[in-house]
Design a protein around this motif. Sequence first.
Motif, PDB file in Angstrom:
ATOM      1  N   CYS A  14      -4.203  -1.552  -4.790  1.00 50.00           N
ATOM      2  CA  CYS A  14      -4.058  -2.732  -3.940  1.00 50.00           C
ATOM      3  C   CYS A  14      -5.263  -3.666  -4.057  1.00 50.00           C
ATOM      4  O   CYS A  14      -5.492  -4.506  -3.198  1.00 50.00           O
ATOM      5  N   HIS A  34       0.871  -1.174   0.000  1.00 46.28           N
ATOM      6  CA  HIS A  34       0.000   0.000   0.000  1.00 46.28           C
ATOM      7  C   HIS A  34       0.912   1.229   0.000  1.00 46.28           C
ATOM      8  O   HIS A  34       2.125   1.108   0.134  1.00 46.28           O
ATOM      9  N   CYS A  85      -4.878   5.823  -0.095  1.00 47.96           N
ATOM     10  CA  CYS A  85      -3.872   4.838  -0.456  1.00 47.96           C
ATOM     11  C   CYS A  85      -3.454   5.134  -1.899  1.00 47.96           C
ATOM     12  O   CYS A  85      -4.296   5.295  -2.775  1.00 47.96           O
TER      13      CYS A  85
HETATM   14 CU   LIG Z   1      -4.014   0.103  -0.429  1.00 52.34          CU
END
Ligand SMILES: [Cu+2]
Length: 214
Positions: free
Chosen positions: A187, A148, A183
């Motif tokens: 991901c 991340h 983020c």
């Molecule tokens: Cu992430």
Amino acid sequence: MIPEGPIAESIAQLTLALTVIGAVVYAGFLIVLVIGVRRRGEADDEQVVTGDRDAPLGLGTPSSRWLVIGGGVVLPAVVVVVVFAWTLETMLDIPVRAPADAMTIEVVGERWQWNVRYPESGIELTDELVIPADRPVALELRSVDVIHSFWVPQLAGKLDAFPDGTNVLVVQAAGPGEFRGQCAEFCGLLHADMTMVVTALSESDFERWTEANR
Ligand SMILES: [Cu+2]
């Protein structure tokens, strides 16, 4: 987005400098290009009139030589040195280790949320971070699954959170306020939902908050 802390401020200044320098260089390049194309056109006309295909294009004169050396060597060298020095100075401004007066908080990425833990008080939060303003805060970034990236643009640059090691990101808010983060490393499915709200409190408010949530 307006920077709200000294680290973000330093990064924003570099961004602005690179944008302005890049725009000026590009504009200068376009001007020289247009002049070159028009002159070449005139020279071609000359060749048609005189029938001399070897007629000089005016590139051998001393003034044009200086244009080539000045504009082609000296000017780019100056621009590269300035950009390099400015970038280096900004990189040195960004702490890569926790400063002595920093407060440490653990931030662990987990698809798709941020788990926050305060080692001193044991307080745990999800997708939110409460920090004291006007003081460096060292975030110990880790992940339990994939990579991340922690990013709150108004406070600092972005830094990856890895499953096999700890990265330290130092953030600092100039004053109390609320700052949003996201983020910054794709991901998976709910990556876009992996947000973060950072609340900076004055020193006394932060102490009160800590006592109330301990
Ligand atoms: Cu992430």
